[in-house]
Design a protein around this motif. Structure first.
Motif, PDB file in Angstrom:
ATOM      1  N   THR A 189       0.747  -1.048  -0.137  1.00  0.00           N
ATOM      2  CA  THR A 189      -0.075   0.103   0.142  1.00  0.00           C
ATOM      3  C   THR A 189       0.934   1.314  -0.150  1.00  0.00           C
ATOM      4  OG1 THR A 189      -0.119  -0.274   2.309  1.00  0.00           O
ATOM      5  CG2 THR A 189      -1.688  -1.093   0.975  1.00  0.00           C
ATOM      6  N   THR A 190       2.000   1.125   0.369  1.00  0.00           N
ATOM      7  CA  THR A 190       2.690   2.497   0.204  1.00  0.00           C
ATOM      8  C   THR A 190       2.961   3.035  -0.838  1.00  0.00           C
ATOM      9  OG1 THR A 190       4.282   1.826   2.185  1.00  0.00           O
ATOM     10  CG2 THR A 190       5.052   3.394   0.775  1.00  0.00           C
ATOM     11  N   GLU A 191       3.427   2.026  -1.855  1.00  0.00           N
ATOM     12  CA  GLU A 191       3.224   2.761  -3.462  1.00  0.00           C
ATOM     13  C   GLU A 191       1.778   3.232  -3.822  1.00  0.00           C
ATOM     14  OE1 GLU A 191       5.582   0.708  -6.576  1.00  0.00           O
ATOM     15  OE2 GLU A 191       3.306   0.233  -7.245  1.00  0.00           O
ATOM     16  N   TRP A 192       0.872   2.445  -3.613  1.00  0.00           N
ATOM     17  CA  TRP A 192      -0.303   2.993  -3.784  1.00  0.00           C
ATOM     18  C   TRP A 192      -0.815   4.514  -3.574  1.00  0.00           C
ATOM     19  CZ3 TRP A 192      -4.078  -1.517  -2.040  1.00  0.00           C
ATOM     20  CH2 TRP A 192      -4.149  -2.717  -2.644  1.00  0.00           C
ATOM     21  N   PHE A 193      -0.154   4.833  -2.009  1.00  0.00           N
ATOM     22  CA  PHE A 193      -0.538   6.046  -1.452  1.00  0.00           C
ATOM     23  C   PHE A 193       0.410   6.981  -2.222  1.00  0.00           C
ATOM     24  CE2 PHE A 193      -3.282   3.660   1.329  1.00  0.00           C
ATOM     25  CZ  PHE A 193      -4.090   4.463   1.789  1.00  0.00           C
ATOM     26  N   LEU A 194       1.765   6.569  -2.096  1.00  0.00           N
ATOM     27  CA  LEU A 194       2.640   7.780  -2.715  1.00  0.00           C
ATOM     28  C   LEU A 194       2.394   7.899  -4.171  1.00  0.00           C
ATOM     29  CD1 LEU A 194       5.979   6.384  -1.008  1.00  0.00           C
ATOM     30  CD2 LEU A 194       4.792   8.738  -0.551  1.00  0.00           C
ATOM     31  N   CYS A 195       2.016   7.084  -4.954  1.00  0.00           N
ATOM     32  CA  CYS A 195       1.863   7.440  -6.388  1.00  0.00           C
ATOM     33  C   CYS A 195       0.444   7.363  -6.816  1.00  0.00           C
ATOM     34  CB  CYS A 195       2.345   6.170  -6.997  1.00  0.00           C
ATOM     35  SG  CYS A 195       4.288   5.722  -7.029  1.00  0.00           S
ATOM     36  N   LEU A 196      -0.339   7.518  -5.592  1.00  0.00           N
ATOM     37  CA  LEU A 196      -1.790   7.612  -5.987  1.00  0.00           C
ATOM     38  C   LEU A 196      -2.466   6.808  -6.930  1.00  0.00           C
ATOM     39  CD1 LEU A 196      -2.001  11.772  -5.898  1.00  0.00           C
ATOM     40  CD2 LEU A 196      -2.112  10.139  -3.983  1.00  0.00           C
ATOM     41  N   PHE A 197      -2.049   5.314  -6.872  1.00  0.00           N
ATOM     42  CA  PHE A 197      -2.307   4.347  -7.668  1.00  0.00           C
ATOM     43  C   PHE A 197      -1.952   4.547  -9.264  1.00  0.00           C
ATOM     44  CE2 PHE A 197      -5.684   4.357  -4.405  1.00  0.00           C
ATOM     45  CZ  PHE A 197      -5.455   3.224  -3.865  1.00  0.00           C
ATOM     46  N   SER A 198      -1.230   5.308  -9.652  1.00  0.00           N
ATOM     47  CA  SER A 198      -0.921   5.757 -10.869  1.00  0.00           C
ATOM     48  C   SER A 198       0.118   4.491 -11.531  1.00  0.00           C
ATOM     49  CB  SER A 198      -0.128   7.133 -11.126  1.00  0.00           C
ATOM     50  OG  SER A 198       1.171   7.166 -10.130  1.00  0.00           O
ATOM     51  N   LYS A 199       0.879   4.008 -10.631  1.00  0.00           N
ATOM     52  CA  LYS A 199       1.812   2.782 -11.025  1.00  0.00           C
ATOM     53  C   LYS A 199       1.080   1.364 -11.248  1.00  0.00           C
ATOM     54  CE  LYS A 199       6.108   2.261 -10.313  1.00  0.00           C
ATOM     55  NZ  LYS A 199       7.217   1.920  -9.508  1.00  0.00           N
ATOM     56  N   ALA A 201      -8.605  13.269   0.505  1.00  0.00           N
ATOM     57  CA  ALA A 201      -7.697  12.311   0.714  1.00  0.00           C
ATOM     58  C   ALA A 201      -8.422  10.986   1.028  1.00  0.00           C
ATOM     59  CB  ALA A 201      -6.489  12.759   1.716  1.00  0.00           C
ATOM     60  N   LYS A 202      -9.523  11.193   1.865  1.00  0.00           N
ATOM     61  CA  LYS A 202     -10.068   9.931   2.412  1.00  0.00           C
ATOM     62  C   LYS A 202     -10.465   8.782   1.311  1.00  0.00           C
ATOM     63  CE  LYS A 202     -15.122  11.154   1.622  1.00  0.00           C
ATOM     64  NZ  LYS A 202     -16.327  11.259   2.431  1.00  0.00           N
ATOM     65  N   VAL A 203     -10.746   9.377   0.035  1.00  0.00           N
ATOM     66  CA  VAL A 203     -10.778   8.286  -1.020  1.00  0.00           C
ATOM     67  C   VAL A 203     -10.014   7.347  -1.254  1.00  0.00           C
ATOM     68  CG1 VAL A 203     -11.204   8.290  -3.767  1.00  0.00           C
ATOM     69  CG2 VAL A 203     -12.352  10.189  -2.555  1.00  0.00           C
ATOM     70  N   MET A 204      -8.424   7.936  -0.986  1.00  0.00           N
ATOM     71  CA  MET A 204      -7.427   6.625  -0.853  1.00  0.00           C
ATOM     72  C   MET A 204      -7.613   5.644  -0.070  1.00  0.00           C
ATOM     73  SD  MET A 204      -5.084   8.082  -3.129  1.00  0.00           S
ATOM     74  CE  MET A 204      -3.976   6.894  -2.804  1.00  0.00           C
ATOM     75  N   PHE A 205      -8.279   5.777   1.024  1.00  0.00           N
ATOM     76  CA  PHE A 205      -8.637   4.689   2.032  1.00  0.00           C
ATOM     77  C   PHE A 205      -9.572   3.799   1.491  1.00  0.00           C
ATOM     78  CE2 PHE A 205      -6.473   7.842   4.635  1.00  0.00           C
ATOM     79  CZ  PHE A 205      -5.732   7.253   5.235  1.00  0.00           C
ATOM     80  N   HIS A 206     -10.531   4.527   0.917  1.00  0.00           N
ATOM     81  CA  HIS A 206     -11.871   3.897   0.482  1.00  0.00           C
ATOM     82  C   HIS A 206     -11.194   2.955  -0.626  1.00  0.00           C
ATOM     83  CE1 HIS A 206     -15.554   5.425   1.902  1.00  0.00           C
ATOM     84  NE2 HIS A 206     -14.944   6.714   2.169  1.00  0.00           N
TER      85      HIS A 206
END
Length: 412
Positions: A293-303, A322-327
Motif C-alpha cells: 500500500t505504500t506505493e499505492w498512497f505515494l503514487c496515488l495508484f498511478s503505477k 484524501a479519504k478516497v485513497m482509503f476507500h
C-alpha cells in the motif's frame, strides 16, 4: 507541446480505443472486429491482446479485459451525454456555482441554502460515476480548488518561476533527472524529449516552490499523469500544487515521509475495522500491508491501476479529498477477500494484489465496492485517526534517526 502558458496540447474529446492488435496470424484486418471478439472468446479465452488506451498507454490483457473495456467505453459515452445535458440546462460551468467542499470540516447543513446543498449532492453523484475525459481538465481545476489557488498569484507566475530556475542544480533536480527516463518508459509522449522536458519543468518548478517537499520519488508518476490529462503544462502544475498543498495530508512527501507513515498506520486500523477477517488472517501471516500500500498512497495508484481507472479514482479524490485513497485501497482488499483468506504465503498475497490492480479495468466495480460495501468514512474520523497515530510515528522516526546518527559516530 507543453512548455510556457501559450503552448498547448489538446486531448481527444472522446473515449477512443485504438484497434486492438491481435496476436494471431489466423486473423486479418478484413475480418469483422465484433465477430473476432466473439469467436476468439469462445475458442481461446486466454488469447492476449495489445492496444493503446486513450492516454497513450499500452494495454495488454485477455479477451475478458477487452470486453470489460468496451463496456466501460459505452458507459463513459452515456455519462458524457448526462454531463452535456446538464451543461445545456444549467449552463456550461454549472459546477462552478457555490458548493459544500467535501474536504471542509464542521459545516452546519442548516445554514446552507437548499440550492447549494442540492448542487453539491448532484455533483458528488456525477463525479463518482465519472467525468467525461473532455471535461475532466476544467472540472478538476474547479472542484479541487486549483483554479482558485492560481487566481491568488500573478498570471505570469508559472512562466516567471520556470525562467527563474533555469539552469539551477540542486539535489532535487539531480534526482528528477535520474527518474525522468524511468517514468512510464515506452509511453507515446512521456518517453520523448518533449514529454520529459515538460515533466522536468513541472517537477523542478514545484521543488523550488516548496523546498520542504522538494522532490520525492513517486511524484514523477503523479505529475506525468496530470500532464496527460490537463490541457496545458501550467494547468498540470496547479493541479499538482493543490494536490500536495490542500488535498493530501501534510508531510506525505517530506524527507522522512512522516505523513505517509501515518497514512499507513491509519490504513491498517481501518482494514481491521472494515475487513476484520482479512486483517486477522494477514496478521497471523505476519504480513505488513504497507509492503503493497505504500506505493499505492505515494503514487496515488498511478503505477498500479490502469490509467482510466486511475483517472476515475482521481475524479473522486479531487472532489472529496484524501479519504478516497482509503476507500479505494480497502476496496481492493475487499474484492479479493476469499482469495486472500485461502493464501498462506506472503509472496502469493503480493501477487494477488498486484495482479488485481493491474487488471482492474472496470472503475465502476471498484468504486461501487469502495463506497457501497466499505461504507461511510468521514474526513473527521480519518483526521482523528491520524492525530492518534502521529505521536507513535514521530517517536519511531526519531528513534531511527538517533540510531543512524549513532552509527555515523561509531564510524568516525
Amino acid at each position: 507541446m507543453f512548455g510556457t502558458q501559450t503552448q498547448r496540447r489538446e486531448l481527444s474529446n472522446g473515449f477512443t480505443f485504438h484497434r486492438p492488435y491481435w496476436r494471431s496470424t489466423s486473423i486479418n484486418s478484413r475480418d469483422n472486429p465484433n465477430s473476432i471478439t466473439t469467436t476468439i472468446a469462445r475458442k481461446i479465452p486466454t488469447l492476449s491482446v495489445k492496444f493503446q488506451d486513450i492516454y497513450g498507454f499500452t494495454v495488454e490483457g485477455n479477451i475478458d479485459d477487452v470486453n470489460v473495456l468496451n463496456e466501460v467505453r459505452e458507459r463513459v459515452r452515456e455519462q458524457g451525454r448526462v454531463w452535456w445535458a446538464l451543461e445545456a440546462s444549467k449552463g456550461a460551468n454549472w459546477y462552478l456555482q457555490p458548493q459544500i467542499s467535501s474536504m471542509s470540516e464542521g459545516i452546519s447543513v442548516g445554514s446552507l441554502k437548499l440550492s447549494v446543498l442540492a448542487n453539491t449532492i448532484s455533483l458528488r453523484k456525477l463525479v463518482r460515476k465519472g467525468i467525461p475525459p473532455s471535461l475532466r481538465p476544467k472540472v478538476w481545476l474547479s472542484v479541487s480548488g486549483a483554479a482558485k489557488k492560481r487566481s491568488t498569484v500573478p498570471e505570469s507566475y508559472y512562466d516567471d518561476l520556470i525562467r527563474a530556475i533555469d539552469g539551477k542544480v540542486t539535489a532535487a533536480t539531480l534526482q528528477i533527472d535520474h527518474d525522468l527516463p524511468r517514468t512510464f518508459p515506452g509511453h507515446t509522449w512521456l518517453d520523448t524529449p518533449e514529454g520529459q522536458a515538460s515533466l522536468r519543468r513541472l517537477l523542478v518548478g514545484y521543488s523550488f516552490r516548496d523546498s520542504d517537499v522538494g522532490y520525492c520519488q513517486g511524484l514523477n508518476y503523479v505529475a506525468a499523469l496530470l500532464l496527460l490529462v490537463m490541457k496545458t503544462e501550467e494547468d498540470a502544475f496547479w493541479m499538482f500544487a493543490v494536490l500536495l498543498e490542500n488535498v493530501l495530508v501534510n508531510d506525505c512527501y517530506t524527507d522522512n515521509l512522516s505523513g505517509c507513515h501515518v497514512e499507513q498506520r491509519v490504513f491498517k486500523d481501518l482494514l481491521a475495522k472494515k475487513c476484520p477477517r482479512i486483517a486477522a488472517h494477514l496478521d497471523v501471516m505476519d504480513f505488513d500491508v504497507s509492503l503493497v500500500t505504500t506505493e499505492w498512497f505515494l503514487c496515488l495508484f498511478s503505477k498500479s491501476l490502469p490509467s482510466e481507472t486511475t483517472m476515475r479514482v482521481w475524479d473522486v479524490l479531487f472532489n472529496e479529498g484524501a479519504k478516497v485513497m482509503f476507500h479505494v485501497a480497502l476496496a481492493i482488499f475487499k474484492m479479493k477477500e476469499e482469495e486472500l483468506l485461502s493464501t498462506f504465503q506472503i509472496g502469493d498475497v503480493i501477487d494477488i494484489l498486484q495482479t488485481t490492480t493491474h487488471h482492474l479495468y472496470d472503475p465502476d466495480e471498484l468504486l461501487m465496492v469502495a463506497f457501497d460495501k466499505i461504507g461511510s468514512m468521514t474526513t473527521n474520523t480519518i483526521t482523528k485517526q491520524r492525530k492518534k497515530q502521529e505521536p507513535a510515528v514521530m517517536a519511531e522516526l526519531d528513534q531511527r534517526l538517533r540510531r543512524l546518527n549513532s552509527l555515523k559516530m561509531d564510524e568516525k
